[in-house]
Design an enzyme around this catalytic site. Structure first.
Site, PDB file in Angstrom:
ATOM      1  N   HIS A 174      -5.897  -3.138   6.847  1.00 36.92           N
ATOM      2  CA  HIS A 174      -5.197  -4.016   5.907  1.00 36.92           C
ATOM      3  C   HIS A 174      -4.097  -4.820   6.590  1.00 36.92           C
ATOM      4  CE1 HIS A 174      -7.236  -2.926   2.263  1.00 36.92           C
ATOM      5  NE2 HIS A 174      -6.994  -1.645   2.428  1.00 36.92           N
TER       6      HIS A 174
ATOM      7  N   TYR B 225       0.820  -1.203   0.000  1.00 38.85           N
ATOM      8  CA  TYR B 225       0.000   0.000   0.000  1.00 38.85           C
ATOM      9  C   TYR B 225       0.857   1.258   0.000  1.00 38.85           C
ATOM     10  CZ  TYR B 225      -4.487  -2.229   0.043  1.00 38.85           C
ATOM     11  OH  TYR B 225      -5.596  -2.936  -0.348  1.00 38.85           O
TER      12      TYR B 225
END
Length: 728
Positions: free
Chosen positions: A409, A254
């Site tokens: 996440h 990410y």
């Protein structure tokens, strides 16, 4: 269904009349006249820039005489309309860039036709029919994709702005850009003000739109949040999402995704408001972030921790932009080597200068090295520690995950590790259970197994207590308990890291030490792994080792399931593991598991403690839709224990060449592995078959000047500090 522009077809007769912006130089985001002149002054387009120019022409030219395909939104991620709108954004940007570079008005006409169609369609759109629950979009199923689209398309509009007559600009701004900017900001405040990669894309889209539209309100809310008090927005994201070392809280996958809006919006700020000194903010945090993103990779692929798609690497578009922008600001010649590995650059003056410097032979080696990347805004929430045996291709690397949770996440894998060697992932991380943009696989969403398997603790090479996941599988609780790094050191003979975790399981504390012996008793580096668990109550402890390769040998008799298999458990990821085989190892004896990965052998040797059993497991249970990859693990299992120490070593050895029909050193070079301790002082003694000995002395809680003494088998070991490596 297509949405073809009709209302503004009359403007097509006026497009050859240039219109200039008043008051400020344009473009605001892309190639200026001076930059185009610099590029065109070159006798040829250098290397990567020339290739980027040719590939962009090849992608855009077929659409010059075609009617734009602007379908009404219908599909989720991976579906036709979703992918077509993504293709359109790239086509519009490419057309705008080619117009700036060549002056060919056919490219401007193409971009304008497509923008007209969107400006006519967008006001009529409601929520997407396949909307995502958290943050639905209009053009796309989730507003994140809408923000990505706007970041791209506002650059296309900026490129042709001066070419468009005022009335047509008004149509595009009132029909498309302002409504979309309002939707992404005030229309979705919960996303826009979120300190998260979705928020980053939203503020970048709105802020860049503000610069192009001469709308300072958009810029202000993008920088400071909707309240304009700095409690949200781009600056707050820079302050909270990156550690002082440039590590991004959700992990490298990410990090690369969020990197593009960070660097593009920062570049827009620098171009339009250089007094803000955005690239100097927090001691140059954005440039540190670009460097960290590169460092958090092996053999071109990012370390796949947390919700990572394992195919992503340094050649991703986000980092291509990041490298070109970082090189423009630093002139660091080692970045040219990364650009060369990426094999492409961008159509900007930064991309041109990078390609020219690379063509002129200015590249130097990029210094991949052992490093600690602290986590948290102040570096106070653990760390990702990277141990490398060198910089050469195929070097060994240990990734020690002692980071914070990583928000939603993040995975429940405190003190897990990964191991790379010979260009391959040997001790892997599963990453995310997701087939991105594959509609047949749950519409491209994260699969249900992402929660039931990939995030669970047993899916990682770290401690599992009572077959439960850390923090009970509650990521918000996990955010409250970061690990505590105890030491990190590098040297010619070894690199070493240690960390402690408390709070993952009630009443259980565990400490892990990982040491890479670079100059030890074996011909290649080896990794010592020591996990010490303490608790006031008895538990079942499982320590999985996930490994990649074909099993060659096991030095213990196995009770194997050859006719039928049962799942290893009922929940917390165990329901997805087939119990393939079990074995017992008497206390004080060694388990040795050898496997082959490509042309190299690996042996994991574990010293058995009291009551240790072994379980060989493979994914695939409770997987009716065949969503999980088939991967394997060895679990060291100890039941009814309060305190326990797991000690092991992983060595690489030998070579297998099937083509030439020869094999060397297929068996382990380890003769003996011994562990002893006295209080917080510990020894791990390794003896090779050739008689060479290495003893790793540990006191990970001690300071650098603390003296220690420990006797074993008639030998006295004395050292200062948290560790020392002896040759006896």
């Amino acid at each position: 269904m297509r949405f073809v522009p009709t209302i503004f077809a009359a403007f097509l007769v006026l497009v050859s009349v240039p219109c200039s912006a008043e008051g400020q130089e344009r473009p605001r985001l892309g190639l200026t006249a001076d930059e185009v002149a610099e590029i065109n002054a070159s006798p040829d387009a250098p290397g990567l820039f020339g290739e980027a120019l040719a590939s962009t022409r090849a992608a855009v030219n077929p659409w010059l005489d075609e009617t734009p395909d602007i379908p009404l939104p219908a599909d989720a991620g991976g579906g036709y309309t979703h992918e077509q709108h993504k293709r359109n954004q790239r086509t519009m940007l490419g057309a705008g860039q080619l117009y700036r570079l060549t002056g060919d008005e056919d490219y401007a006409r193409l971009a304008a036709r497509m923008l007209d169609a969107y400006a006519t369609m967008y006001p009529e759109l409601g929520e997407h029919p396949m909307k995502k629950e958290q943050s639905p979009g209009r053009l796309f199923w989730q507003s994140l994709n809408e923000a990505v689209w706007l970041v791209t398309v506002i650059q296309a509009y900026d490129a042709i702005y001066d070419w468009l007559p005022p009335g047509r600009r008004e149509h595009l701004e009132s029909g498309l850009f302002r409504p979309m900017a309002e939707f992404l900001s005030r229309g979705q405040p919960q996303t826009f003000d979120k300190i998260h990669n979705h928020g980053t894309w939203a503020v970048a889209a709105v802020g860049m739109t503000g610069y192009v539209l001469d709308e300072p309100e958009y810029v202000e809310i993008a920088l400071l949040g909707l309240k304009k008090d700095g409690s949200a927005g781009f600056i707050r994201q820079l302050d909270e999402l990156f550690s002082p070392d440039g590590y991004y809280s959700e992990g490298p996958y990410y990090q690369r995704y969020a990197l593009l809006p960070f660097v593009l919006f920062a570049q827009a700020i620098e171009r339009n408001e250089p007094r803000r000194g955005i690239f100097e903010h927090r001691d140059g945090i954005l440039l540190k972030a670009v460097d960290a993103t590169i460092q958090l990779s092996y053999n071109g692929l990012f370390f796949p921790i947390n919700d990572a798609i394992k195919d992503k690497g340094i050649d991703t578009a986000e980092l291509v932009y990041g490298v070109s922008i970082a090189f423009a600001r630093t002139r660091d010649p080692s970045l040219l080597t990364i650009a060369q590995r990426q094999g492409r650059t961008v159509l900007s003056v930064d991309g041109f200068r990078l390609a020219k410097a690379l063509q002129d032979g200015q590249a130097t080696s990029y210094p991949f090295r052992s490093r600690v990347f602290t986590d948290g805004p102040a570096g106070e929430q653990g760390a990702l520690m990277v141990l490398r045996s060198g910089e050469e291709h195929g070097h060994q690397a240990v990734i020690f995950k002692a980071t914070a949770q990583g928000m939603g996440h993040g995975h429940f894998d405190r003190l897990a590790w990964l191991f790379y060697d010979n260009g391959n992932e040997i001790v892997p991380d599963y990453g995310a259970a997701r087939y991105l943009n594959v509609e047949a696989k749950y519409g491209g969403h994260y699969l249900p197994e992402n929660n039931t398997w990939a995030k669970q603790t047993v899916a990682h090479s770290t401690l599992v207590v009572d077959e439960a996941s850390q923090f009970g599988g509650d990521w918000k609780r996990g955010m409250e308990f970061p690990p505590r790094p105890l030491m990190f050191a590098t040297g010619d003979r070894l690199d070493i890291a240690a960390a402690r975790m408390e709070g993952a399981y009630d009443g259980v504390r565990f400490t892990r030490v990982l040491a890479m012996l670079k100059n030890g008793p074996f011909s290649r580096p080896a990794v010592v792994d020591l996990m010490r668990v303490k608790s006031g109550e008895t538990h079942r402890y499982d320590l999985p080792l996930h490994f990649r390769g074909q099993v060659m040998s096991i030095n213990r008799p196995l009770d194997a399931s050859t006719q039928s298999m049962q799942a290893l458990g009922q929940d917390n990821g165990y329901q997805h593991l087939w119990a393939r085989a079990t074995a017992q190892v008497p206390a004080g004896e060694l388990l040795q598991l050898t496997w082959l990965n490509e042309d190299r052998f690996y042996t994991h040797t574990a010293l058995a403690g009291d009551g240790m059993n072994l379980v060989f497991a493979q994914t695939g249970a409770d997987d009716p839709d065949f969503n999980l990859r088939h991967e394997q693990a060895l679990l060291q299992r100890v039941s009814n224990a309060d305190d326990h120490v797991f000690v092991s070593i992983l060595e690489a050895h030998g070579k297998y060449d099937g083509a030439r029909e020869y094999t060397t050193e297929s068996a382990s070079n380890l003769a003996d592995l011994v562990y002893t301790a006295d209080g917080n002082r510990e020894l791990v003694r390794i003896t090779a078959r050739n008689g060479a000995v290495a003893t790793l002395a540990l006191a990970p809680d001690s300071g650098p000047d603390d003296a220690h003494r420990l006797e074993y088998d008639g030998t006295v070991y004395e050292w200062t500090g948290p560790y020392h490596l002896f040759d006896n």
